[in-house]
Motif scaffolding. Structure first.
Motif, PDB file in Angstrom:
ATOM      1  N   PRO A  69      34.228   9.486  39.582  1.00  0.00           N
ATOM      2  CA  PRO A  69      33.101   8.747  38.995  1.00  0.00           C
ATOM      3  C   PRO A  69      32.771   7.453  39.734  1.00  0.00           C
ATOM      4  CG  PRO A  69      34.629   9.448  37.293  1.00  0.00           C
ATOM      5  CD  PRO A  69      35.284   9.751  38.607  1.00  0.00           C
ATOM      6  N   LYS A  70      33.829   6.721  40.136  1.00  0.00           N
ATOM      7  CA  LYS A  70      33.597   5.440  40.821  1.00  0.00           C
ATOM      8  C   LYS A  70      32.899   5.640  42.164  1.00  0.00           C
ATOM      9  CE  LYS A  70      36.670   1.730  39.376  1.00  0.00           C
ATOM     10  NZ  LYS A  70      37.911   1.001  39.674  1.00  0.00           N
ATOM     11  N   ALA A  71      33.430   6.588  42.965  1.00  0.00           N
ATOM     12  CA  ALA A  71      32.843   6.857  44.272  1.00  0.00           C
ATOM     13  C   ALA A  71      31.415   7.377  44.119  1.00  0.00           C
ATOM     14  CB  ALA A  71      33.696   7.870  45.032  1.00  0.00           C
ATOM     15  N   LYS A  72      31.197   8.210  43.098  1.00  0.00           N
ATOM     16  CA  LYS A  72      29.865   8.755  42.872  1.00  0.00           C
ATOM     17  C   LYS A  72      28.873   7.639  42.543  1.00  0.00           C
ATOM     18  CE  LYS A  72      29.126  12.809  41.070  1.00  0.00           C
ATOM     19  NZ  LYS A  72      28.827  13.994  40.300  1.00  0.00           N
ATOM     20  N   GLU A  73      29.288   6.745  41.670  1.00  0.00           N
ATOM     21  CA  GLU A  73      28.440   5.616  41.287  1.00  0.00           C
ATOM     22  C   GLU A  73      28.061   4.799  42.524  1.00  0.00           C
ATOM     23  OE1 GLU A  73      27.247   4.953  38.362  1.00  0.00           O
ATOM     24  OE2 GLU A  73      26.384   2.966  38.741  1.00  0.00           O
ATOM     25  N   PHE A  74      29.081   4.528  43.361  1.00  0.00           N
ATOM     26  CA  PHE A  74      28.854   3.748  44.581  1.00  0.00           C
ATOM     27  C   PHE A  74      27.887   4.471  45.513  1.00  0.00           C
ATOM     28  CE2 PHE A  74      29.932   2.920  49.022  1.00  0.00           C
ATOM     29  CZ  PHE A  74      29.753   1.544  49.073  1.00  0.00           C
ATOM     30  N   ALA A  75      28.123   5.768  45.710  1.00  0.00           N
ATOM     31  CA  ALA A  75      27.282   6.534  46.634  1.00  0.00           C
ATOM     32  C   ALA A  75      25.843   6.610  46.140  1.00  0.00           C
ATOM     33  CB  ALA A  75      27.860   7.942  46.819  1.00  0.00           C
ATOM     34  N   LEU A  76      25.677   6.794  44.837  1.00  0.00           N
ATOM     35  CA  LEU A  76      24.323   6.877  44.289  1.00  0.00           C
ATOM     36  C   LEU A  76      23.570   5.561  44.477  1.00  0.00           C
ATOM     37  CD1 LEU A  76      24.924   8.941  41.009  1.00  0.00           C
ATOM     38  CD2 LEU A  76      23.702   9.676  43.057  1.00  0.00           C
ATOM     39  N   ARG A  77      24.292   4.460  44.266  1.00  0.00           N
ATOM     40  CA  ARG A  77      23.659   3.151  44.455  1.00  0.00           C
ATOM     41  C   ARG A  77      23.317   2.918  45.924  1.00  0.00           C
ATOM     42  NH1 ARG A  77      23.719  -0.633  40.257  1.00  0.00           N
ATOM     43  NH2 ARG A  77      24.813   0.222  38.461  1.00  0.00           N
TER      44      ARG A  77
END
Lengths: 100, 163
Positions: A69-77
Motif C-alpha cells: 500500500p505504501k509503495a502504491k500510494e507513493f507511485a500513484l502520487r
C-alpha cells in the motif's frame, strides 16, 4: 482511457507529420512552424490528451504490479505529479512559442 | 514426472512442456508436493510456465511501448522548452537529435508510437467484440506488428527524403 485513446489516433498522426516536417529545421524555421495557430492547437490537444492518457495508463500498471500500500500510494502520487508537471511544461512552452 | 505431465495436460493448461520434455521434469518438481500421496496435487500455474503466445507477447509489448512513450515526453518537453527559450538552448537539443544516438532514439520513439497506436486500435476492435476468433486475433496481432514497422520505415524514408 478509451476517449483519450480514440482522440489520440488522429492527434498522434498529426504530431508525427509535424515532427517529420521539423526534421533538420533550424531555430527560426521551427519557431515559425510551431508558432502558427493550427500546429500550436494540434500540439496543445496532443499534449492534453496524451498526458491524461499516459497518467491513466501508468496508473493501471501501478495497480497491477505494485502491491504494498505504501509503495502504491507513493507511485500513484509520483505518476500524478510527473504527468501534471510535464503537461504544464509542454503547454507553457507551446503557448510561449505562439505569443513571443 | 509423467504424473506431472499427465496432470497438467488433463487440467488443460497450456504449459511450456508442450514444446519439449525438459521443462516437464522441472515443472513436476516444482508443482507437485513431496509428501503423502494425497498432497501430490498440482498447484496453480504461474505466468512463467505458460507457453508464450503472440497475443500475450504483444500485450506486454503494448505496455512497454506505453512506458517508453511516457518517458519520451521528457524529450518532447526539453525540445519545446528549448525552442521557446533561445537559439543557444535550441542548438543543444537539435545537436543532440541530429547525432546518431539522437536519431536512433527518435527512430525508437517513432516505432513505439506507431506500435502503441496500432495496438490501441486493435484493443478498440477487440473491445467491440470483433476479431476475437483464434485466426482473426492472430491476424490482427500480426497486422499491427508489421504495420508498426512499415509505418516507421515510411515515416523515416519520407522524413529523410523531404529534407
Amino acid at each position: 482511457m478509451r476517449v483519450t485513446a480514440v482522440a489520440l489516433v488522429p492527434l498522434a498522426i498529426a504530431f508525427v507529420v509535424a515532427l517529420v516536417s521539423l526534421l533538420g529545421k533550424d531555430y527560426v524555421a521551427t519557431r515559425t512552424l510551431l508558432g502558427q495557430p493550427l500546429p500550436a492547437l494540434v500540439m496543445l490537444l496532443f499534449i492534453l490528451a496524451g498526458v491524461y492518457h499516459m497518467k491513466l495508463g501508468m496508473q493501471s500498471i501501478i495497480d497491477d504490479y505494485i502491491h504494498s500500500p505504501k509503495a502504491k500510494e507513493f507511485a500513484l502520487r509520483a505518476n500524478l505529479y510527473f504527468s501534471i508537471s510535464i503537461g504544464l511544461a509542454c503547454i507553457y512552452a507551446t503557448l510561449k512559442l505562439s505569443f513571443t | 514426472m509423467s504424473l506431472g505431465a499427465a496432470v497438467g495436460r488433463d487440467a488443460g493448461f497450456r504449459l511450456r512442456h508442450a514444446r519439449g520434455g525438459r521443462a516437464v521434469g522441472a515443472m513436476a518438481d516444482v508443482e507437485l508436493g513431496r509428501g503423502r500421496p494425497d498432497d501430490r496435487r498440482p498447484l496453480s500455474p504461474h505466468l512463467q510456465i505458460y507457453r508464450p503466445t503472440l497475443t500475450m507477447t504483444m500485450s506486454i509489448a503494448h505496455r512497454i511501448t506505453g512506458v517508453v512513450l511516457y518517458l519520451g515526453t521528457l524529450l518532447l518537453a526539453w525540445f519545446l522548452i528549448a525552442a521557446s527559450t533561445s537559439a543557444e538552448a535550441f542548438g543543444v537539443v537539435s545537436g543532440f537529435l541530429d547525432s546518431i544516438l539522437g536519431r536512433l532514439i527518435l527512430l525508437g520513439f517513432t516505432w513505439a508510437l506507431y506500435h502503441h497506436l496500432l495496438g490501441g486500435i486493435r484493443h478498440i476492435i477487440w473491445d467491440s467484440g470483433r476479431g476475437l476468433e483464434p485466426r482473426e486475433r492472430e491476424w490482427l496481432v500480426k497486422a499491427t506488428l508489421i504495420g508498426g514497422l512499415v509505418l516507421t520505415a515510411l515515416t523515416w524514408i519520407l522524413g529523410l527524403y523531404v529534407r
